[in-house]
Design a protein around this motif. Structure first.
Motif, PDB file in Angstrom:
ATOM      1  N   UNK A 170      23.684  21.000  99.234  1.00 60.42           N
ATOM      2  CA  UNK A 170      23.946  20.016 100.283  1.00 60.42           C
ATOM      3  C   UNK A 170      24.219  18.647  99.665  1.00 60.42           C
ATOM      4  N   UNK A 171      25.223  17.971 100.189  1.00 65.46           N
ATOM      5  CA  UNK A 171      25.577  16.656  99.674  1.00 65.46           C
ATOM      6  C   UNK A 171      26.579  16.001 100.613  1.00 65.46           C
ATOM      7  N   UNK A 172      26.700  14.697 100.502  1.00 68.44           N
ATOM      8  CA  UNK A 172      27.778  13.969 101.150  1.00 68.44           C
ATOM      9  C   UNK A 172      28.974  13.908 100.199  1.00 68.44           C
ATOM     10  N   UNK A 173      30.160  13.958 100.773  1.00 67.23           N
ATOM     11  CA  UNK A 173      31.394  13.885  99.989  1.00 67.23           C
ATOM     12  C   UNK A 173      32.163  12.635 100.387  1.00 67.23           C
ATOM     13  N   UNK A 209      35.650  12.495  93.764  1.00 64.37           N
ATOM     14  CA  UNK A 209      36.586  12.631  92.651  1.00 64.37           C
ATOM     15  C   UNK A 209      37.456  11.386  92.610  1.00 64.37           C
ATOM     16  N   UNK A 210      37.898  11.032  91.424  1.00 64.05           N
ATOM     17  CA  UNK A 210      38.875   9.958  91.293  1.00 64.05           C
ATOM     18  C   UNK A 210      39.927  10.359  90.272  1.00 64.05           C
ATOM     19  N   UNK A 256      36.858  21.822  91.186  1.00 62.00           N
ATOM     20  CA  UNK A 256      35.817  20.974  90.600  1.00 62.00           C
ATOM     21  C   UNK A 256      34.680  20.746  91.591  1.00 62.00           C
ATOM     22  N   UNK A 257      35.032  20.466  92.819  1.00 64.04           N
ATOM     23  CA  UNK A 257      34.030  20.199  93.853  1.00 64.04           C
ATOM     24  C   UNK A 257      33.114  21.406  94.031  1.00 64.04           C
ATOM     25  N   UNK A 258      33.699  22.563  94.165  1.00 64.54           N
ATOM     26  CA  UNK A 258      32.910  23.784  94.366  1.00 64.54           C
ATOM     27  C   UNK A 258      32.013  24.056  93.165  1.00 64.54           C
ATOM     28  N   UNK A 259      32.545  23.851  91.972  1.00 62.80           N
ATOM     29  CA  UNK A 259      31.779  24.133  90.753  1.00 62.80           C
ATOM     30  C   UNK A 259      30.633  23.145  90.545  1.00 62.80           C
ATOM     31  N   UNK A 260      30.894  21.892  90.852  1.00 67.52           N
ATOM     32  CA  UNK A 260      29.911  20.853  90.541  1.00 67.52           C
ATOM     33  C   UNK A 260      28.861  20.665  91.622  1.00 67.52           C
ATOM     34  N   UNK A 261      29.193  20.994  92.868  1.00 71.27           N
ATOM     35  CA  UNK A 261      28.302  20.685  93.981  1.00 71.27           C
ATOM     36  C   UNK A 261      28.107  21.875  94.908  1.00 71.27           C
ATOM     37  N   UNK A 262      27.310  22.869  94.509  1.00 69.51           N
ATOM     38  CA  UNK A 262      27.097  24.021  95.383  1.00 69.51           C
ATOM     39  C   UNK A 262      26.096  23.750  96.506  1.00 69.51           C
TER      40      UNK A 262
END
Length: 203
Positions: free
Chosen positions: A128-131, A168-169, A120-126
């Motif tokens: 730059x971002x903070x996680x 994610x939660x 999900x992370x890879x798909x939704x946020x390609x």
């Protein structure tokens, strides 16, 4: 203790890994993910501080970990340069010890959740971002604004830099809290075999 501060939060170093892990373990004792991965409550209580300590150590080394005064709550953030876990960094944080202790049934359940969450992370946020890797508040301090104290300063900093934030939660009750801070659900998935639902949220 590392005395770097963000508002009234303290950025912690590896010397405080155990203390933060114990607080987060209490916060996640009844979390849907942890109940699925480690069904026995006594076993969860025993093993979660050890298990979560690896996530805290990873955050100290490769991200930023902040705690409120008295360690009522803590949050682990991974930066835009490396917002996902990498194999060699996990090795350096000692995470390869986890499979040896958990046993196959627990490990299989953990891998199912982590694999789905990573996809999900890879798909939704390609980009730059903070996680926000993990955030938790001691049960005795919940509903007292501790989560807000953990989130507001960092989100203000992220906004000032013009970046996005992702999390994610597995706990549906948390969605409303995150929505109050501008997050929205962008994707979701579920784990077969009675596993938790996962909501991906972006701000």
């Amino acid at each position: 203790m590392d005395t770097h501060r963000l508002a009234d939060l303290t950025r912690i170093g590896e010397v405080d890994v155990r203390r933060v892990a114990v607080a987060l373990a209490r916060a996640f004792q009844d979390d849907p993910l942890m109940r699925y991965a480690i069904p026995d409550a006594n076993e969860r209580r025993r093993i979660l501080p050890w298990l979560i300590s690896f996530n805290v150590r990873y955050g100290c080394r490769y991200g930023e970990v902040y705690a409120t005064p008295g360690f009522a709550g803590a949050a682990i953030w991974l930066p835009p340069e490396h917002p996902t876990f990498t194999f060699w960094r996990m090795v350096r944080a000692g995470m390869l010890r986890v499979p040896l202790r958990l046993g196959w049934p627990t490990l299989r359940r953990m891998m199912a959740v982590e694999g789905t969450a990573a996809a999900l992370h890879t798909r939704c946020m390609p980009g730059k971002h903070w996680y926000l890797s993990q955030i938790g508040v001691e049960p005795s301090h919940q509903r007292q604004g501790v989560a807000s104290r953990l989130l507001r300063p960092m989100l203000a900093r992220i906004d000032a830099d013009g970046l996005s934030c992702y999390l994610e939660t597995e706990n549906e009750a948390n969605i409303t809290l995150y929505q109050r801070f501008g997050f929205r659900v962008v994707a979701e998935d579920a784990i077969d075999d009675g596993g938790p639902h996962i909501w991906a949220m972006l701000r």
